[in-house]
Motif scaffolding. Sequence first.
Motif, mmCIF file in Angstrom:
data_model
loop_
_atom_site.group_PDB
_atom_site.id
_atom_site.type_symbol
_atom_site.label_atom_id
_atom_site.label_comp_id
_atom_site.label_asym_id
_atom_site.label_seq_id
_atom_site.Cartn_x
_atom_site.Cartn_y
_atom_site.Cartn_z
ATOM 1 N N SER A 15 47.172 40.698 57.670
ATOM 2 C CA SER A 15 48.354 41.367 57.144
ATOM 3 C C SER A 15 48.054 41.804 55.719
ATOM 4 N N PRO A 16 48.474 42.997 55.302
ATOM 5 C CA PRO A 16 48.248 43.423 53.915
ATOM 6 C C PRO A 16 48.981 42.540 52.911
ATOM 7 N N ASP A 17 49.962 41.768 53.392
ATOM 8 C CA ASP A 17 50.708 40.879 52.499
ATOM 9 C C ASP A 17 50.057 39.510 52.354
ATOM 10 N N ASP A 18 49.017 39.250 53.114
ATOM 11 C CA ASP A 18 48.400 37.927 53.113
ATOM 12 C C ASP A 18 47.332 37.832 52.029
ATOM 13 N N PHE A 19 47.790 37.703 50.801
ATOM 14 C CA PHE A 19 46.865 37.557 49.682
ATOM 15 C C PHE A 19 47.521 36.719 48.599
ATOM 16 N N MET A 20 46.721 36.302 47.654
ATOM 17 C CA MET A 20 47.244 35.632 46.467
ATOM 18 C C MET A 20 46.502 36.176 45.260
ATOM 19 N N LEU A 21 47.161 36.193 44.116
ATOM 20 C CA LEU A 21 46.548 36.609 42.861
ATOM 21 C C LEU A 21 46.153 35.364 42.091
ATOM 22 N N ILE A 22 44.925 35.359 41.601
ATOM 23 C CA ILE A 22 44.479 34.224 40.791
ATOM 24 C C ILE A 22 43.986 34.742 39.446
ATOM 25 N N PRO A 23 44.182 33.960 38.387
ATOM 26 C CA PRO A 23 43.747 34.418 37.066
ATOM 27 C C PRO A 23 42.233 34.344 36.897
ATOM 28 N N LEU A 24 41.676 35.379 36.290
ATOM 29 C CA LEU A 24 40.271 35.384 35.869
ATOM 30 C C LEU A 24 40.276 35.007 34.397
ATOM 31 N N LEU A 30 37.399 22.784 26.035
ATOM 32 C CA LEU A 30 38.065 21.496 25.867
ATOM 33 C C LEU A 30 39.212 21.631 24.878
ATOM 34 N N GLY A 31 40.282 20.880 25.120
ATOM 35 C CA GLY A 31 41.347 20.747 24.139
ATOM 36 C C GLY A 31 42.230 21.957 23.916
ATOM 37 N N VAL A 32 42.178 22.947 24.802
ATOM 38 C CA VAL A 32 43.050 24.117 24.664
ATOM 39 C C VAL A 32 43.714 24.402 26.005
ATOM 40 N N ASN A 33 44.751 25.218 25.981
ATOM 41 C CA ASN A 33 45.375 25.661 27.218
ATOM 42 C C ASN A 33 44.550 26.815 27.775
ATOM 43 N N ASN A 34 43.705 26.537 28.752
ATOM 44 C CA ASN A 34 42.837 27.565 29.313
ATOM 45 C C ASN A 34 43.609 28.654 30.052
ATOM 46 N N PHE A 35 44.879 28.375 30.377
ATOM 47 C CA PHE A 35 45.693 29.357 31.093
ATOM 48 C C PHE A 35 46.630 30.114 30.153
ATOM 49 N N ALA A 36 46.363 30.028 28.864
ATOM 50 C CA ALA A 36 47.140 30.808 27.897
ATOM 51 C C ALA A 36 46.894 32.296 28.164
ATOM 52 N N PRO A 37 47.912 33.139 27.968
ATOM 53 C CA PRO A 37 47.747 34.578 28.223
ATOM 54 C C PRO A 37 46.543 35.192 27.499
ATOM 55 N N ASN A 39 43.678 33.969 27.162
ATOM 56 C CA ASN A 39 42.426 33.622 27.843
ATOM 57 C C ASN A 39 42.347 34.220 29.248
ATOM 58 N N ILE A 40 43.415 34.862 29.713
ATOM 59 C CA ILE A 40 43.412 35.487 31.041
ATOM 60 C C ILE A 40 42.975 36.940 30.892
ATOM 61 N N VAL A 41 41.816 37.263 31.470
ATOM 62 C CA VAL A 41 41.228 38.594 31.358
ATOM 63 C C VAL A 41 41.822 39.550 32.385
ATOM 64 N N PHE A 52 43.765 27.637 51.807
ATOM 65 C CA PHE A 52 44.550 27.231 50.661
ATOM 66 C C PHE A 52 45.945 27.826 50.738
ATOM 67 N N ASP A 53 46.925 26.970 50.642
ATOM 68 C CA ASP A 53 48.297 27.424 50.589
ATOM 69 C C ASP A 53 48.447 28.311 49.352
ATOM 70 N N LYS A 54 49.310 29.288 49.412
ATOM 71 C CA LYS A 54 49.475 30.210 48.290
ATOM 72 C C LYS A 54 50.003 29.510 47.041
ATOM 73 N N SER A 55 50.436 28.270 47.173
ATOM 74 C CA SER A 55 50.914 27.542 46.000
ATOM 75 C C SER A 55 49.765 26.869 45.238
ATOM 76 N N HIS A 56 48.570 26.846 45.801
ATOM 77 C CA HIS A 56 47.434 26.253 45.091
ATOM 78 C C HIS A 56 47.145 27.050 43.827
ATOM 79 N N SER A 57 46.649 26.382 42.838
ATOM 80 C CA SER A 57 46.382 27.047 41.563
ATOM 81 C C SER A 57 44.894 27.343 41.399
ATOM 82 N N LEU A 58 44.342 28.151 42.294
ATOM 83 C CA LEU A 58 42.960 28.582 42.147
ATOM 84 C C LEU A 58 42.843 29.420 40.887
ATOM 85 N N PHE A 59 41.639 29.464 40.323
ATOM 86 C CA PHE A 59 41.379 30.345 39.197
ATOM 87 C C PHE A 59 39.933 30.786 39.263
ATOM 88 N N ALA A 60 39.566 31.753 38.451
ATOM 89 C CA ALA A 60 38.206 32.285 38.463
ATOM 90 C C ALA A 60 37.662 32.357 37.038
#
Length: 141
Positions: A15-24, A30-37, A39-41, A52-60
């Motif tokens: 399905s074209p709807d069967d996807f998830m967006l993950i942050p690159l 160490l010691g910082v919020n790696n998911f701060a805006p 740091n997201i490219v 993986f359920d779409k609720s998983h927090s995968l990242f790249a």
Amino acid sequence: MSNRKKLPKNLEKLSPDDFMLIPLLESLKLGVNNFAPSNIVDYLKIYHPTKFDKSHSLFAVKCHDNNLEPKIYKNDIMIIHPQQTAKFGDIVAFKTPYSITFGKVIDVGHVGFANKKLKYFPGAKVDLGIVGRVISVRRIL
């Protein structure tokens, strides 16, 4: 009679709807919020995330050096599943006293990590500091 080839029975229609967006992420530190805006490219689309359920927090994260060759090359994008455990042979992100880096899980007397520049053994009965496991790689040609 149709000239269309029959698809194998185990091939599912996506399905074209069967996807998830993950942050690159730009990097892991160490010691910082790696998911701060800041740091997201970008965001990557992962199609048909069956494991993986779409609720998983995968990242790249983009590989910035050649320490993981020949499996992962510089500029490859590593897709990471956050977890604190791994098996021997897995490539993981792990904490050292100074940084977060990537390496293969090895065993030389007790569990450690290695890449081309580093062999790190946190010690027996110590938290290994695994941040996540590389579950997929996208090669940029």
